[in-house]
Design an enzyme around this catalytic site. Structure first.
Site, PDB file in Angstrom:
ATOM      1  CG  PHE A  94      -2.002  -0.848   1.377  1.00 46.28           C
ATOM      2  CD1 PHE A  94      -3.099  -0.544   0.598  1.00 46.28           C
ATOM      3  CD2 PHE A  94      -2.084  -2.014   1.964  1.00 46.28           C
ATOM      4  CE1 PHE A  94      -4.355  -1.140   0.489  1.00 46.28           C
ATOM      5  CE2 PHE A  94      -3.065  -2.852   1.702  1.00 46.28           C
ATOM      6  CZ  PHE A  94      -4.226  -2.275   1.318  1.00 46.28           C
ATOM      7  CG  HIS A  95       2.360   3.333  -3.024  1.00 46.83           C
ATOM      8  ND1 HIS A  95       2.340   2.276  -3.681  1.00 46.83           N
ATOM      9  CD2 HIS A  95       2.175   4.489  -4.193  1.00 46.83           C
ATOM     10  CE1 HIS A  95       2.175   2.348  -4.777  1.00 46.83           C
ATOM     11  NE2 HIS A  95       2.111   3.889  -5.194  1.00 46.83           N
ATOM     12  NE  ARG A  96      -2.167   4.422  -6.179  1.00 45.88           N
ATOM     13  CZ  ARG A  96      -0.909   4.504  -6.866  1.00 45.88           C
ATOM     14  NH1 ARG A  96      -0.496   5.906  -6.973  1.00 45.88           N
ATOM     15  NH2 ARG A  96      -0.441   3.843  -7.616  1.00 45.88           N
TER      16      ARG A  96
END
Ligand code: UD1
Ligand code: UDP
Length: 369
Positions: free
Chosen positions: A213-215
Site C-alpha cells: 500500500f502507498h496511495r
C-alpha cells in the site's frame, strides 16, 4: 543528423526516471537505445526516490549503470518537488540540448520534466500515455493529463489509452500504440525471479499473500490506515502476510501510532524489496492485496489474483482481461477469504509480449531520424 564533416551523428536522447515505478519501464528501452547506432541515450534521475531500496537497487538489478544526470531533488510537497525538478532540469536541457526527452508514467518527475522540455521546444515523448482513472483526486491523474497534452509523441500501452487521448481532442497522428513496457522487464527478469527462493529465505512455510500500500488515499489518514491494518491482522490468521513496506506507509504507521497492529506472528513486514525478490514473492503467492498501479499489471501477466483497494483503476484491461478486482476498504478481509475459489486465469493481451521497447525505438526513429 550530420556533423560538420558530413558524417552521421547519433541523437542525444534523455530518458527520465524519478520514482520506483519508472525504473522497470525505463530499463528495457535504455538497453535498446544504447545498442542502436542512431541514438545516444542519457539516463536522467531526478532523485524523487532516493533510498537504495527505492532507486539504486533497480539501477543495479536491471544493469542500467549510474545515471548520466542526477538532480537529487528528494522529498517535498507536490508544488515544491515539481518546481525544483522543473528549475533544475531546465538548466540541464539548456546545457545538453538533447534531440528528444522521454518521460515515463505519472509521477511528479514526469510532469515536471515534460514541462521543462516542451517549453524549450524539445520534442517530448510520453511512455505509458493515455491511462486515465477519471479520478482527479489522484495526483497521478493530474500528472497524466498535463503530460499527455504537453508531449509530441504519445506511446500508449493499450486501446483504452488511445481512446482516452482522442476523447480529449489529441491528434491521432501523435499516438502510437507500443504496448506494455513493464512486460518487457518481466519477461527478461523471469528466469531470475523464478529461481529465487524468497519464500524460503524469509522462512515462510504457509501459503502467503503479498501486501503493498502507498496511495495517500489509503495510508495518510488514521481511520483508513487503521481499517486496513485491522483486516490484514485478521487475514494473517489464515495466511502468512508478506508486506514490503513503502516508506510513506511506514512513516504514517509510526506517525499514527499503529505499529501494534502489524506485530502479529504471521505478518512479515520487510523493507521495500528489489524487483527480483519482490517478483519471486508475488509469483509464488496465493494473491496480492495492493493499491499499486504496476502490480495490477504484473499479477495479470502472471495469472495471480490481485485485489486492488481503490474505487477505480487507470488500467481497466487488468480487470476485463486479467486477474484484477477492485474492492472497497471494507471488503479486504472477505475478499481474501474467497480468493482460492476463483478460477485461475491466464490471458494473452495484445502487445504484452516483451517487444514494446523495440516498437518504441522504431517510433523514435520515425520522429527523429
Ligand atoms: C510516488 C508517486 C506515486 C507512485 C509512487 C511509487 C507522485 C505524486 N507520487 O509516491 O505516483 O505511485 O511514488 O512508489 O509522484 N520516501 C523515503 N524515501 C524515498 C522516497 C520517499 O523515505 O526514497 C518517503 C518520504 O517521506 C516522502 C514519502 O516517502 O515524503 C513520499 O514520497 P513521494 O515521492 O512524495 O511520493 P510517493 O508516495 O512515494
Ligand atoms: N516493486 C518492487 N519492490 C517492492 C514493491 C514493488 O520492486 O517492494 C515493484 C513492482 O514489481 C512494480 C513497481 O515496483 O514493478 C511498482 O511500483 P509502485 O507500486 O511503487 O508504484 P506504482 O506502480 O503504484 O506507481
Amino acid at each position: 543528423m550530420l556533423d560538420s564533416t558530413g558524417d552521421s551523428m547519433s541523437h542525444v536522447v534523455h530518458l527520465v526516471v524519478g520514482a520506483r515505478p519508472n525504473q522497470m519501464k525505463a530499463a528495457p528501452l535504455l538497453k535498446l537505445l544504447r545498442l542502436s547506432e542512431e541514438f545516444d541515450p542519457i539516463l536522467v534521475d531526478t532523485g524523487q526516490h532516493y533510498d537504495h531500496e527505492m532507486a539504486g537497487i533497480f539501477f543495479e538489478q536491471f544493469g542500467m549503470g549510474s545515471p548520466g544526470v542526477s538532480l537529487k531533488v528528494g522529498s517535498a510537497s507536490h508544488g515544491k518537488q515539481t518546481a525544483q525538478i522543473l528549475e533544475q532540469y531546465e538548466e540541464v536541457l539548456l546545457e545538453q540540448q538533447p534531440s528528444a526527452v522521454i518521460v515515463i508514467g505519472d509521477v511528479n518527475s514526469t510532469v515536471a520534466c515534460s514541462l521543462a522540455a516542451a517549453k524549450l521546444q524539445i520534442p517530448t515523448v510520453h511512455l505509458e500515455a493515455g491511462l486515465r482513472s477519471n479520478d482527479r483526486t489522484m495526483p497521478e491523474e493530474l500528472n497524466r493529463i498535463v503530460t499527455d497534452h504537453l508531449c509530441d509523441l504519445l506511446w500508449t500501452p493499450s486501446p483504452d489509452g488511445d481512446k482516452n487521448l482522442i476523447a480529449e481532442g489529441i491528434c491521432d497522428s501523435k499516438i502510437v500504440r507500443v504496448g506494455n513496457i513493464m512486460i518487457d522487464t518481466l519477461v527478461q527478469m523471469e528466469p531470475l525471479f523464478s529461481h529465487r527462493k524468497m519464500k524460503e529465505e524469509l522462512n515462510i512455510r504457509a501459503d502467503h499473500i503479498v501486501v503493498t500500500f502507498h496511495r495517500p488515499s489509503n495510508v495518510d489518514s488514521f481511520e483508513t490506515l487503521e481499517k486496513i491494518l485491522v483486516q490484514v491482522a485478521e487475514i494473517s490468521k489464515k495466511y502468512t502476510i508478506v508486506w514490503p513496506m513503502h516508506p510513506r506507509t511506514k512513516n504514517k504507521i509510526n506517525e499514527h501510532g499503529l505499529n501494534n497492529l502489524i506485530r502479529a506472528p504471521n505478518i512479515c513486514v520487510v523493507q521495500p524489496l528489489g524487483y527480483v525478490e519482490f517478483m519471486s514473492l508475488v509469483s509464488s503467492s496465493v494473491g496480492v492485496i495492493t493499491d499499486s498501479g504496476g502490480v495490477q499489471e504484473e499479477t495479470t501477466y502472471l495469472g495471480i489474483p490481485c485485489l486492488t483497494v481503490r474505487p477505480n483503476t487507470e488500467r481497466p484491461i487488468t480487470i476485463t482481461e486479467g486477474t484484477n478486482r477492485l474492492i472497497s476498504l471494507s471488503e479486504i478481509e472477505a475478499s481474501v477469504l474467497t480468493l482460492e475459489e476463483e478460477p485461475s486465469k491466464h490471458s494473452e493481451i495484445e502487445f504484452w509480449d516483451g517487444l514494446t521497447a523495440e516498437r518504441c525505438v522504431e517510433s523514435l526513429k520515425s520522429l527523429l531520424v
